[in-house]
Scaffold this motif. Structure first.
Motif, PDB file in Angstrom:
ATOM      1  N   PRO A 299       0.821  -1.204   0.000  1.00  0.00           N
ATOM      2  CA  PRO A 299       0.000   0.000   0.000  1.00  0.00           C
ATOM      3  C   PRO A 299       0.865   1.270   0.000  1.00  0.00           C
ATOM      4  O   PRO A 299       1.834   1.353   0.754  1.00  0.00           O
ATOM      5  CB  PRO A 299      -0.807  -0.122   1.290  1.00  0.00           C
ATOM      6  N   SER A 300       0.456   2.225  -0.799  1.00  0.00           N
ATOM      7  CA  SER A 300       1.297   3.383  -1.101  1.00  0.00           C
ATOM      8  C   SER A 300       1.475   4.337   0.068  1.00  0.00           C
ATOM      9  O   SER A 300       2.360   5.202   0.025  1.00  0.00           O
ATOM     10  CB  SER A 300       0.715   4.143  -2.299  1.00  0.00           C
ATOM     11  N   ALA A 406     -11.061  12.271   5.574  1.00  0.00           N
ATOM     12  CA  ALA A 406     -11.683  11.094   6.186  1.00  0.00           C
ATOM     13  C   ALA A 406     -11.799   9.947   5.186  1.00  0.00           C
ATOM     14  O   ALA A 406     -11.565   8.790   5.520  1.00  0.00           O
ATOM     15  CB  ALA A 406     -13.053  11.462   6.747  1.00  0.00           C
ATOM     16  N   LEU A 407     -12.157  10.277   3.940  1.00  0.00           N
ATOM     17  CA  LEU A 407     -12.280   9.248   2.915  1.00  0.00           C
ATOM     18  C   LEU A 407     -10.933   8.610   2.600  1.00  0.00           C
ATOM     19  O   LEU A 407     -10.818   7.391   2.456  1.00  0.00           O
ATOM     20  CB  LEU A 407     -12.883   9.853   1.639  1.00  0.00           C
ATOM     21  N   LEU A 408      -9.896   9.447   2.493  1.00  0.00           N
ATOM     22  CA  LEU A 408      -8.562   8.923   2.221  1.00  0.00           C
ATOM     23  C   LEU A 408      -8.090   8.024   3.358  1.00  0.00           C
ATOM     24  O   LEU A 408      -7.476   6.979   3.131  1.00  0.00           O
ATOM     25  CB  LEU A 408      -7.576  10.080   2.013  1.00  0.00           C
ATOM     26  N   THR A 409      -8.393   8.427   4.589  1.00  0.00           N
ATOM     27  CA  THR A 409      -8.028   7.611   5.745  1.00  0.00           C
ATOM     28  C   THR A 409      -8.724   6.261   5.692  1.00  0.00           C
ATOM     29  O   THR A 409      -8.122   5.215   5.953  1.00  0.00           O
ATOM     30  CB  THR A 409      -8.390   8.331   7.050  1.00  0.00           C
ATOM     31  N   ALA A 410     -10.001   6.271   5.355  1.00  0.00           N
ATOM     32  CA  ALA A 410     -10.758   5.022   5.265  1.00  0.00           C
ATOM     33  C   ALA A 410     -10.197   4.115   4.178  1.00  0.00           C
ATOM     34  O   ALA A 410     -10.077   2.901   4.357  1.00  0.00           O
ATOM     35  CB  ALA A 410     -12.227   5.333   4.986  1.00  0.00           C
ATOM     36  N   VAL A 414      -8.951   0.532   5.090  1.00  0.00           N
ATOM     37  CA  VAL A 414      -9.906  -0.515   4.736  1.00  0.00           C
ATOM     38  C   VAL A 414      -9.465  -1.332   3.523  1.00  0.00           C
ATOM     39  O   VAL A 414      -9.503  -2.573   3.547  1.00  0.00           O
ATOM     40  CB  VAL A 414     -11.309   0.088   4.489  1.00  0.00           C
ATOM     41  N   VAL A 415      -9.040  -0.671   2.453  1.00  0.00           N
ATOM     42  CA  VAL A 415      -8.747  -1.387   1.206  1.00  0.00           C
ATOM     43  C   VAL A 415      -7.680  -2.470   1.378  1.00  0.00           C
ATOM     44  O   VAL A 415      -7.886  -3.619   0.983  1.00  0.00           O
ATOM     45  CB  VAL A 415      -8.355  -0.402   0.084  1.00  0.00           C
TER      46      VAL A 415
END
Length: 583
Positions: A299-300, A406-410, A414-415
């Motif tokens: 993961p990057s 928040a979306l980037l953190t998720a 999560v991914v």
């Protein structure tokens, strides 16, 4: 009493963050265990080389007089064999231990990594972020889950950093010994770090030693003023020398490693070869494969660690609390790159160059990324509080920034944690011919199977029976081993595709073969287009046979199938060698 309460609160918070860090490792490890326990026949890709043949520790009759088994058990590090041997005496077979060992190693790594981060930046969130990022790296790759010697690098090397930062000499030396027993190449990196700590960079002249490094003085380099650094370097050198001495003095029946000149002449090390090294493009050579530094890219989020040197020059408040000991990350990087360069110059005496950067980069970048993210989160929190003080409500733009963050953190969390994603990267091999495995497992322990099929690499793991050759075992790093292995392949090709019954008969007698395992497409030209065959030192023979098949050749072995078949699966046919010989 009141003054002690905040400290107690911080301690409780630290244990909670450590618990969350361990939960990350437990999640990845638990999902992995649940996945592999679904299948009766499953083995990790590289475990087929390094773990399977240790089954001889449970039953000495297994893989007796097996050239391949003898090679892989001989070149295995001492500590690795001792660990599996001790556990085997407790009744746990190596293949079973290899399934649960990665989780144990991950938990140990997490604890030590949390401790390292707590010394570099005493904010518990940093330890959690580093553990999250490194566990993502470990469980989205096949190193840890292989339970091979390289799986032990992470807990041992992180423990080395932890004890070095705490200036605990004896435990630090113990980690050097353990690294030598499990993955000796990294001992050189450990000693390199201790050596680099003898120097420091400063704009001011040394007040104590007054000793300079000649031309390096122009760059601001000085001898360290800490006696502890010299003590660690001295004892580290002594320990590293003692633990590496047996490897340097021991000469096995497989001789020394292949030379660079020999490598350049062998297609096995050329483009698309089984051990590809030469022939690739420039950027691939230096960044990827056995020759490259292999910087982690997925993961990057781990690449955020590259920003730490720039962030250190910033004026953000939390950066002031980062310990000066954070320079240890640079020392590890420099030591790794020096050994990486030395491995290129001494190819293949220090093994492949990527061994010196691949693992250490993941560790130091995970720590650096955690520090960077902690500082950025702190800066964001301060910005948010400032906004709330000067205005009662956040603007639409501010809310958009918070939502995007928040979306980037998720996504980052999560991914990589999606099972269908990270399990794909772990290299599990699922057996697809259970009836055939059961048939072979019921045969005597001395059974030998001859096959050019990719399934041959799985037979020792799933049947506990020997195979004459197999792609997974076609390693050309030691000429004595590979010369015999190569001759076996050549003889098998001649026998399998021969029109002469005497050739087939002599082959069975020479190697005492019990079964032939052939693929349903074994007598088509495309079948021979396997990398370890078509890009090999015997590639001319492979091309010649493929050409004969294109012209309609009907090998004798193909004609024996109706009479000599004893077991089969959707893609495989097992032939009795005695029947074939008598055909």
């Amino acid at each position: 009493m009141a003054a002690r309460e905040p400290r107690r609160t911080r301690e409780v918070g630290k244990w909670q963050w450590l618990g969350l860090s361990l939960a990350v490792a437990l999640y990845f490890g638990g999902v992995t265990l649940e996945y592999i326990w679904r299948y009766p026949y499953v083995v990790q890709d590289d475990a087929r080389q390094h773990v399977v043949f240790l089954q001889r520790l449970v039953d000495a009759g297994l893989f007796a007089n097996d050239w391949i088994a003898e090679y892989f058990t001989t070149v295995a590090p001492i500590g690795y064999k001792v660990l599996y041997g001790v556990v085997a005496k407790l009744g746990i077979a190596p293949l079973e231990l290899a399934k649960v060992l990665p989780l144990v190693l991950s938990l140990v790594t997490t604890v030590y990594l949390f401790g390292v981060c707590n010394q570099l930046l005493p904010v518990s969130l940093t330890g959690f972020l580093a553990s999250l990022i490194l566990n993502q790296q470990l469980w989205l790759n096949d190193d840890l889950v292989s339970a091979t010697p390289r799986a032990f690098i992470y807990p041992i090397f992180v423990a080395f950093l932890y004890y070095l930062l705490r200036q605990s000499l004896l435990p630090c030396l113990v980690t050097i010994v353990l690294q030598g027993l499990f993955f000796p190449q990294l001992v050189l990196v450990q000693f390199g770090v201790l050596l680099l700590r003898l120097w420091r960079w400063s704009d001011q002249p040394s007040q104590r030693w007054g000793m300079r490094l000649g031309w390096l003085a122009r760059l601001g380099w000085q001898w360290s003023e800490s006696k502890a650094d010299y003590r660690f370097a001295f004892w580290g050198l002594l320990t590293a020398g003692l633990v590496l001495l047996p490897y340097a003095l021991t000469v096995t029946k497989f001789g020394g490693a292949i030379t660079a000149e020999q490598m350049r002449m062998m297609p096995e090390y050329g483009l698309q070869g089984r051990n590809e090294y030469f022939g690739v493009s420039g950027w691939q050579f230096w960044l990827l494969g056995n020759s490259g530094v292999r910087v982690p890219v997925f993961p990057s989020i781990i690449l955020a660690g590259c920003a730490l040197p720039l962030l250190r020059r910033s004026q953000w408040p939390l950066m002031a609390t980062v310990s000066e000991q954070v320079k240890i990350l640079g020392q590890v990087l420099l030591a790794s790159l020096i050994l990486y360069g030395a491995a290129h110059l001494l190819l293949l005496k220090l093994h492949f160059p990527s061994r010196y950067t691949y693992h250490t980069l993941r560790i130091i970048l995970a720590i650096a990324a955690a520090i960077v993210l902690t500082v950025l989160l702190d800066a964001g929190w301060r910005w948010l509080r400032y906004k709330q003080r000067i205005q009662s409500r956040l603007t639409r733009r501010d809310r958009g920034v918070l939502t995007l963050s928040a979306l980037l953190t998720a996504v980052v969390i999560v991914v990589p944690a999606l099972p269908f994603l990270f399990l794909r990267f772990q290299g599990w091999v699922i057996g697809e011919a259970p009836s055939l495995y059961q048939y072979l497992a019921a045969q005597p322990q001395s059974t030998l199977v001859a096959s050019l099929d990719p399934e041959a690499s799985n037979l020792p793991a799933f049947t506990q029976r020997s195979t004459l050759v197999g792609r997974e075992f076609a390693l050309s790093h030691h000429p004595i081993y590979y010369q015999q292995f190569q001759q076996r392949v050549i003889d098998l090709i001649h026998a399998q595709y021969s029109l002469d019954s005497s050739v087939l008969s002599r082959f069975v007698e020479q190697y005492d073969v019990d079964f032939f395992l052939i693929g349903q497409s074994a007598f088509t030209p495309a079948y021979l287009n396997q990398d370890w065959l078509i890009h090999s030192s015997f590639q001319d023979l492979v091309r010649q046979v493929a050409q004969q098949l294109e012209q309609g050749s009907q090998p004798l072995l193909l004609q024996t199938i109706p009479k000599c078949q004893v077991a089969a699966s959707e893609k495989l046919i097992l032939l009795d060698a005695v029947c074939v010989q008598q055909f």
